[in-house]
Design a protein around this motif. Structure first.
Motif, PDB file in Angstrom:
ATOM      1  N   THR A 140      20.371  28.470  15.510  1.00 40.89           N
ATOM      2  CA  THR A 140      19.748  27.525  16.427  1.00 40.89           C
ATOM      3  C   THR A 140      20.588  26.258  16.544  1.00 40.89           C
ATOM      4  OG1 THR A 140      17.548  28.347  15.836  1.00 40.89           O
ATOM      5  CG2 THR A 140      17.656  26.206  16.920  1.00 40.89           C
ATOM      6  N   TYR A 141      20.857  25.878  17.795  1.00 35.75           N
ATOM      7  CA  TYR A 141      21.607  24.659  18.090  1.00 35.75           C
ATOM      8  C   TYR A 141      20.725  23.721  18.908  1.00 35.75           C
ATOM      9  CZ  TYR A 141      25.910  27.100  16.703  1.00 35.75           C
ATOM     10  OH  TYR A 141      26.884  27.773  16.004  1.00 35.75           O
ATOM     11  N   LEU A 142      20.869  22.427  18.664  1.00 35.55           N
ATOM     12  CA  LEU A 142      20.093  21.404  19.349  1.00 35.55           C
ATOM     13  C   LEU A 142      21.051  20.475  20.093  1.00 35.55           C
ATOM     14  CD1 LEU A 142      17.281  19.933  19.636  1.00 35.55           C
ATOM     15  CD2 LEU A 142      17.962  18.608  17.616  1.00 35.55           C
ATOM     16  N   ARG A 143      20.730  20.190  21.373  1.00 36.07           N
ATOM     17  CA  ARG A 143      21.580  19.274  22.138  1.00 36.07           C
ATOM     18  C   ARG A 143      21.403  17.848  21.617  1.00 36.07           C
ATOM     19  NH1 ARG A 143      24.407  18.923  26.845  1.00 36.07           N
ATOM     20  NH2 ARG A 143      23.735  20.908  27.698  1.00 36.07           N
ATOM     21  N   HIS A 144      22.526  17.263  21.229  1.00 37.06           N
ATOM     22  CA  HIS A 144      22.523  15.886  20.733  1.00 37.06           C
ATOM     23  C   HIS A 144      23.831  15.225  21.153  1.00 37.06           C
ATOM     24  CE1 HIS A 144      21.651  12.470  18.168  1.00 37.06           C
ATOM     25  NE2 HIS A 144      22.828  12.595  17.582  1.00 37.06           N
ATOM     26  N   ASP A 145      23.725  14.058  21.775  1.00 34.13           N
ATOM     27  CA  ASP A 145      24.909  13.350  22.282  1.00 34.13           C
ATOM     28  C   ASP A 145      25.734  14.241  23.206  1.00 34.13           C
ATOM     29  OD1 ASP A 145      24.228  11.078  20.869  1.00 34.13           O
ATOM     30  OD2 ASP A 145      25.445  11.613  19.119  1.00 34.13           O
ATOM     31  N   GLY A 146      25.050  15.021  24.012  1.00 33.20           N
ATOM     32  CA  GLY A 146      25.713  15.831  25.019  1.00 33.20           C
ATOM     33  C   GLY A 146      26.296  17.143  24.526  1.00 33.20           C
ATOM     34  N   ARG A 147      26.202  17.431  23.221  1.00 31.33           N
ATOM     35  CA  ARG A 147      26.741  18.673  22.669  1.00 31.33           C
ATOM     36  C   ARG A 147      25.669  19.416  21.886  1.00 31.33           C
ATOM     37  NH1 ARG A 147      32.313  18.375  21.923  1.00 31.33           N
ATOM     38  NH2 ARG A 147      32.185  20.618  21.480  1.00 31.33           N
ATOM     39  N   PHE A 148      25.789  20.734  21.835  1.00 35.87           N
ATOM     40  CA  PHE A 148      24.854  21.532  21.048  1.00 35.87           C
ATOM     41  C   PHE A 148      25.368  21.629  19.614  1.00 35.87           C
ATOM     42  CE2 PHE A 148      23.596  22.994  25.291  1.00 35.87           C
ATOM     43  CZ  PHE A 148      22.211  22.935  25.164  1.00 35.87           C
ATOM     44  N   ARG A 149      24.568  21.068  18.674  1.00 35.87           N
ATOM     45  CA  ARG A 149      24.970  20.985  17.282  1.00 35.87           C
ATOM     46  C   ARG A 149      24.055  21.838  16.402  1.00 35.87           C
ATOM     47  NH1 ARG A 149      28.532  16.738  17.335  1.00 35.87           N
ATOM     48  NH2 ARG A 149      28.393  15.431  19.210  1.00 35.87           N
ATOM     49  N   ALA A 150      24.624  22.384  15.334  1.00 35.21           N
ATOM     50  CA  ALA A 150      23.884  23.299  14.464  1.00 35.21           C
ATOM     51  C   ALA A 150      22.631  22.636  13.909  1.00 35.21           C
ATOM     52  CB  ALA A 150      24.785  23.768  13.328  1.00 35.21           C
ATOM     53  N   LEU A 151      21.517  23.334  14.009  1.00 34.92           N
ATOM     54  CA  LEU A 151      20.239  22.839  13.495  1.00 34.92           C
ATOM     55  C   LEU A 151      19.791  23.651  12.278  1.00 34.92           C
ATOM     56  CD1 LEU A 151      17.815  20.904  13.901  1.00 34.92           C
ATOM     57  CD2 LEU A 151      16.778  22.680  15.341  1.00 34.92           C
ATOM     58  N   GLY A 152      19.961  24.966  12.342  1.00 37.69           N
ATOM     59  CA  GLY A 152      19.567  25.820  11.227  1.00 37.69           C
ATOM     60  C   GLY A 152      19.713  27.273  11.591  1.00 37.69           C
ATOM     61  N   LEU A 153      19.817  28.119  10.572  1.00 36.40           N
ATOM     62  CA  LEU A 153      19.863  29.560  10.793  1.00 36.40           C
ATOM     63  C   LEU A 153      18.511  30.138  10.436  1.00 36.40           C
ATOM     64  CD1 LEU A 153      22.660  32.010  10.453  1.00 36.40           C
ATOM     65  CD2 LEU A 153      20.534  32.625   9.301  1.00 36.40           C
ATOM     66  N   ASN A 154      17.882  30.796  11.414  1.00 34.23           N
ATOM     67  CA  ASN A 154      16.535  31.345  11.246  1.00 34.23           C
ATOM     68  C   ASN A 154      16.590  32.847  10.986  1.00 34.23           C
ATOM     69  OD1 ASN A 154      16.237  29.281  13.955  1.00 34.23           O
ATOM     70  ND2 ASN A 154      15.154  28.766  12.083  1.00 34.23           N
ATOM     71  N   ALA A 155      16.253  33.249   9.768  1.00 36.97           N
ATOM     72  CA  ALA A 155      16.127  34.675   9.453  1.00 36.97           C
ATOM     73  C   ALA A 155      14.740  35.122   9.873  1.00 36.97           C
ATOM     74  CB  ALA A 155      16.342  34.907   7.968  1.00 36.97           C
ATOM     75  N   LEU A 156      14.665  36.217  10.615  1.00 34.19           N
ATOM     76  CA  LEU A 156      13.400  36.690  11.172  1.00 34.19           C
ATOM     77  C   LEU A 156      12.962  37.985  10.509  1.00 34.19           C
ATOM     78  CD1 LEU A 156      14.217  36.249  14.996  1.00 34.19           C
ATOM     79  CD2 LEU A 156      13.356  34.515  13.391  1.00 34.19           C
ATOM     80  N   ARG A 157      11.644  38.113  10.311  1.00 28.14           N
ATOM     81  CA  ARG A 157      11.090  39.409   9.911  1.00 28.14           C
ATOM     82  C   ARG A 157      10.267  39.930  11.068  1.00 28.14           C
ATOM     83  NH1 ARG A 157      10.645  42.727   6.277  1.00 28.14           N
ATOM     84  NH2 ARG A 157      11.671  41.438   4.711  1.00 28.14           N
ATOM     85  N   VAL A 158      10.629  41.119  11.535  1.00 25.41           N
ATOM     86  CA  VAL A 158       9.928  41.731  12.662  1.00 25.41           C
ATOM     87  C   VAL A 158       8.961  42.781  12.124  1.00 25.41           C
ATOM     88  CG1 VAL A 158      10.185  43.140  14.738  1.00 25.41           C
ATOM     89  CG2 VAL A 158      11.826  41.302  14.267  1.00 25.41           C
ATOM     90  N   VAL A 159       7.699  42.641  12.452  1.00 25.83           N
ATOM     91  CA  VAL A 159       6.663  43.581  12.024  1.00 25.83           C
ATOM     92  C   VAL A 159       5.839  43.974  13.233  1.00 25.83           C
ATOM     93  CG1 VAL A 159       4.635  43.925  10.555  1.00 25.83           C
ATOM     94  CG2 VAL A 159       6.549  42.575   9.708  1.00 25.83           C
TER      95      VAL A 159
END
Length: 327
Positions: free
Chosen positions: A280-299
């Protein structure tokens, strides 16, 4: 066969073929990919220095596993650490563990290409890796060697300089503790097909990037649980956050997705620990910067759990901290 007369090139040719699986072994033991790499280097250094002690009674692979296991034990003896005691609510869903993976501060997700030699997906899942961290180092070693590597009690005892009876006793206690930390019906999980996972992840990404509440609600399970490591996903507190339930999650995400505080997101699909994940990247100061890596469990065709790790893990996945212009 390893001999004390071989040169470094010959030694490397004989041992390097085992590097990847040894890294997975150390990763299971420590929960940290960075530390696992360091311990593999330590394993090869110890093996080189002790090559004159290799008697050929076991395979080179088994010899290296013994060295790696004891290197991990020595590491944990030097750097004592325990999972913090947290006053967290017990999740109600049977597919959720008593404690989220994010409760283990040093736990790192690993890209699937690092884990391709793993015996089974079950033994590299984040739920398993987190649960193992609650065991004492000695119990951890016994459990991994017996139940994951598949060694006999006699082989394990020889590697740990103990007795088969002691190994059996430690294994019994380790299994009981692991049962307390893992979801009660974990063995009954239905592993989603790759096609189903891709479809769910695509819906998840589309729903979040378009801030479509109805679509988000549809892709999340009713008992969805989210957890964040400290420093992940914008969370800056000293402890992990943990919240669950579809309505709670929607309310928690609303300030980011709607209104004056709304933020523009970019989500990239990746694979981690045998399952789907999203960078996940978040736009900040005009650029998309790393916010976090989301591990998903699909059920059952929905996202049942989201575990968010710090942006520092992006490098292991070959992901940039800042997306290129126009991405």
């Amino acid at each position: 066969m390893v001999t004390d007369t071989m040169d470094e090139t010959e030694f490397a040719e004989l041992t390097e073929r085992h590097r990847r699986e040894l890294r997975v072994h150390c990763y299971r033991f420590l929960g940290s990919l960075d530390e696992a790499e360091d311990l593999v280097q330590e394993t090869f250094l110890r093996a080189w220095r002790g090559r004159d002690q290799y008697a050929g009674r076991a395979s080179v692979r088994a010899w290296l596993y013994k060295i790696a296991t004891n290197a991990c034990l020595d590491f944990l003896a030097r750097f004592v650490r325990e999972v913090p005691a947290l006053d967290l609510p017990v999740a109600s869903g049977s597919h959720l563990a008593p404690r989220p993976a994010a409760a283990v501060p040093w736990l790192q997700p690993a890209p699937d290409d690092v884990l391709e030699t793993a015996i089974s997906r079950e033994t590299v899942e984040l739920a398993f890796l987190a649960a193992v961290q609650y065991l004492s180092p000695r119990q951890r070693a016994v459990l991994i060697l017996r139940d994951v590597v598949g060694w006999s009690a006699k082989e394990t005892a020889a590697a740990l300089s103990t007795t088969p009876a002691s190994v059996s006793s430690s294994l019994q206690r380790a299994r009981a503790e692991l049962k307390e930390q893992l979801p009660s019906q974990r063995t009954e999980w239905r592993v989603a097909s790759s096609g189903e996972e891709r479809e769910v992840v695509a819906r998840y990404i589309s729903a979040l990037t378009s801030a479509d509440d109805a679509a988000i609600a549809a892709v999340l399970s009713e008992d969805i649980r989210c957890s964040h490591q400290p420093g992940a996903g914008g969370h800056t507190g000293p402890h992990p956050t943990w919240y669950g339930g579809r309505s709670t999650v929607l309310a928690g995400w609303a300030p980011v997705l709607h209104g004056p505080g709304a933020m523009e997101l970019r989500l990239l699909p990746v694979r981690a620990n045998g399952g789907p994940a999203v960078a996940t990247y978040l736009r900040h100061d005009g650029r998309f910067r790393a916010l976090g890596l989301n591990a998903l469990r699909v059920v059952n065709g929905q996202v049942a759990e989201v575990t968010t790790f710090v942006p520092a893990v992006f490098g292991a996945f070959g992901l940039p901290e800042v997306l290129p212009e126009g991405a």
